[in-house]
Design a protein around this motif. Structure first.
Motif, PDB file in Angstrom:
ATOM      1  N   GLN A 279       0.517  -0.960  -0.069  1.00  0.00           N
ATOM      2  CA  GLN A 279       0.207   0.226   0.014  1.00  0.00           C
ATOM      3  C   GLN A 279       1.214   1.049  -0.013  1.00  0.00           C
ATOM      4  OE1 GLN A 279      -3.043  -0.562   3.266  1.00  0.00           O
ATOM      5  NE2 GLN A 279      -3.481  -1.780   2.975  1.00  0.00           N
TER       6      GLN A 279
ATOM      7  N   ASP B 298      -4.252   7.396   4.551  1.00  0.00           N
ATOM      8  CA  ASP B 298      -3.581   8.205   3.173  1.00  0.00           C
ATOM      9  C   ASP B 298      -4.009   7.394   1.944  1.00  0.00           C
ATOM     10  OD1 ASP B 298      -1.779   6.301   3.836  1.00  0.00           O
ATOM     11  OD2 ASP B 298      -0.033   8.281   4.215  1.00  0.00           O
ATOM     12  N   LEU B 299      -3.319   6.840   1.829  1.00  0.00           N
ATOM     13  CA  LEU B 299      -4.111   6.116   0.546  1.00  0.00           C
ATOM     14  C   LEU B 299      -5.543   5.848   0.241  1.00  0.00           C
ATOM     15  CD1 LEU B 299      -3.327   4.105  -2.354  1.00  0.00           C
ATOM     16  CD2 LEU B 299      -3.500   2.218  -0.678  1.00  0.00           C
TER      17      LEU B 299
ATOM     18  N   LEU C  90       0.600   4.452  -2.523  1.00  0.00           N
ATOM     19  CA  LEU C  90       0.721   5.751  -2.568  1.00  0.00           C
ATOM     20  C   LEU C  90       1.768   6.383  -3.456  1.00  0.00           C
ATOM     21  CD1 LEU C  90      -1.040   8.214  -0.664  1.00  0.00           C
ATOM     22  CD2 LEU C  90       0.586   7.014   1.229  1.00  0.00           C
TER      23      LEU C  90
ATOM     24  N   GLN D 125       1.127   9.818  -5.494  1.00  0.00           N
ATOM     25  CA  GLN D 125       1.479  10.809  -5.184  1.00  0.00           C
ATOM     26  C   GLN D 125       2.709  11.307  -6.267  1.00  0.00           C
ATOM     27  OE1 GLN D 125       3.353  10.326  -1.241  1.00  0.00           O
ATOM     28  NE2 GLN D 125       1.191  11.122  -0.744  1.00  0.00           N
TER      29      GLN D 125
ATOM     30  N   ARG E  77      -6.599   9.359  -1.132  1.00  0.00           N
ATOM     31  CA  ARG E  77      -5.822   9.756  -2.583  1.00  0.00           C
ATOM     32  C   ARG E  77      -6.511   8.911  -3.199  1.00  0.00           C
ATOM     33  NH1 ARG E  77      -2.033  12.832  -4.596  1.00  0.00           N
ATOM     34  NH2 ARG E  77      -0.800  13.321  -2.670  1.00  0.00           N
TER      35      ARG E  77
END
Length: 459
Positions: free
Chosen positions: A252, A299-300, A256, A260, A303
């Motif tokens: 993961q 955070d993933l 990510l 990004q 996103r």
């Protein structure tokens, strides 16, 4: 099918020579002595191939080529001239000529060039047909239903598709999440680029990084060659990551980074590569719950969750069942056009069934009826679980419930019934909560909530 060729040359002898040559090869040939006459022929008829001289009075062959490609770009064109120059050849090829031959030419050379030009024309037509077929199949016509929930889904896809935003599609198994991903792709500016789909839950954890990002030769045992990963294969297009909740935490973090930085690195590689890919991810799990549990990166999640599409289960849009049944039956029994395909009794049973497997379960049911040779779907042709579910509902008639003279505690009574049903579902499914939830037509989260209400959600 007859292949038609138009020969354009101001020299009569050259026109007649080519006409005789091509007619002997089985082509139907027309002749034009000027570009102006050729345009009249092209307006009145359809041609598979035009063979034109470059140097002619009035409009020359290059100008004619431009007009042909503007009007009928699929028509193959061969240019010829006795004054061959590199500049003319480049100009003709830029305008779309298949090839360029100089006079005098050999008969066999002309035959080969004509065959090759027509083969390339056929290939372009086939590619165009297939692309159109794919776009029709995976545009909104791939998603069936006229219910309010489906109309809202179409509107959302229409808004989302032209953007470059990542999309997260959530919903139970069998609701059509991949169809939504394809509809987004084929209604976007990336529609002519690859659509690559992968089920993350079907890839062994040890191979997942290589599958996604590729690897260099010698990166690990068995890596005998360089191999492009799915991000490379989907370059310029869309990558559909189904069951994204199955991706291990370690990977993961790398996923990510791709989202990004818009770049990735093959396993065993030292150079970063650009990732021009739109991500559509999907899951039948509750990803927010996984975030709380620590099995999915927050955070993933954010996103991926730029735009969220929630797929409605079939039980919440059962008014679409008649249209779906008709579509699937004609898909599996093409000769069934114009016949009655389902009896009212069978349709009533289907519309009262919960369909834990959603649209996929309905299609399998219809295909089963088709395979068994049924010309229509009646009550007897339905699987036992559907007839059984109806009989259980029928056996618990509201007429049997009597309010006692002293009154009753309705909430307590309904809670007791709900608790018994939850226990029965767990018992039938061997204690597997996910299966029990599907049996009752509930989401896993809703099922656990109901268990917790009665103090039954112990791990």
């Amino acid at each position: 099918m007859e292949i038609r060729v138009l020969v354009v040359d101001d020299e009569l002898s050259m026109r007649e020579f080519l006409a005789i040559l091509l007619e002997r090869e089985g082509y139907a040939v027309d002749q034009a002595e000027s570009a102006e006459t050729a345009l009249e022929f092209l307006e009145a008829n359809s041609y598979d191939l035009v063979i034109s001289d470059v140097q002619m009075p009035g409009l020359d062959g290059i100008q004619l080529l431009g007009k042909i490609k503007d009007a009928t770009p699929e028509t193959a064109v061969l240019m010829m001239t006795a004054f061959s120059t590199a500049e003319q050849a480049v100009e003709a090829m830029k305008l779309g000529a298949y090839d360029y031959i100089a006079k005098p030419f050999k008969v066999e050379e002309v035959k080969i060039l004509v065959r090759n030009a027509l083969e390339k024309r056929d290939l372009k037509r086939e590619n165009q047909r297939l692309r159109q077929e794919v776009q029709e199949r995976y545009s909104f016509s791939g998603l069936l239903g006229k219910s309010k929930k489906m109309r809202e889904l179409y509107e959302l896809i229409e808004k989302v598709a032209p953007s470059m935003a990542n999309v997260l599609v959530l919903g139970e198994s069998g609701t059509g999440k991949e169809l939504v991903a394809r509809a987004i792709h084929y209604n976007s500016s990336r529609k002519d680029k690859p659509f690559v789909a992968v089920n993350c839950g079907a890839i062994p954890e040890t191979l997942m990084e290589s599958e996604l990002f590729g690897h260099k030769k010698g990166a690990f045992t068995g890596a005998i060659n360089d191999r492009a990963g799915l991000f490379e294969q989907a370059g310029g297009g869309t990558l559909f990551l189904d069951e994204i909740g199955e991706v291990p935490l370690q990977l993961q973090a790398k996923l990510l980074r791709v989202l990004q930085e818009k770049e990735f690195r093959r396993v065993g590689g030292i150079a970063d590569q650009k990732a021009d890919v739109r991500i559509v991810a999907a899951s039948n799990r509750n990803l927010e719950e996984q975030v709380r549990e620590g099995s999915f990166r927050e955070d993933l999640f954010y996103r991926l969750n730029v735009v969220q599409i929630q797929m409605p289960p079939l039980r919440d849009r059962n008014e679409d069942i008649p249209q779906l049944v008709e579509h699937f039956f004609r898909k599996h029994v093409p000769a069934a056009s114009g016949v009655e395909i389902i009896t009212p009794g069978a349709l009533k049973l289907l519309m009262s069934y919960n369909f834990p497997g959603n649209v996929r379960e309905l299609e399998n049911l219809v295909e089963r009826c088709a395979v068994l040779g049924n010309r229509e779907i009646d009550v007897e042709s339905l699987p036992t679980q559907i007839k059984g579910a109806q009989s259980q509902l029928s056996s618990t008639s509201c007429d049997e419930i009597v309010i006692p003279p002293e009154g009753m505690n309705l909430e307590g009574y309904l809670d007791e019934i709900e608790k018994k049903i939850l226990l029965q579902a767990l018992e039938r499914c061997g204690g597997v909560k996910k299966k029990a939830a599907e049996l009752l037509g509930l989401t896993f989260r809703s099922f656990r909530y109901r268990l917790a209400k009665f103090g039954m959600d112990e791990e």
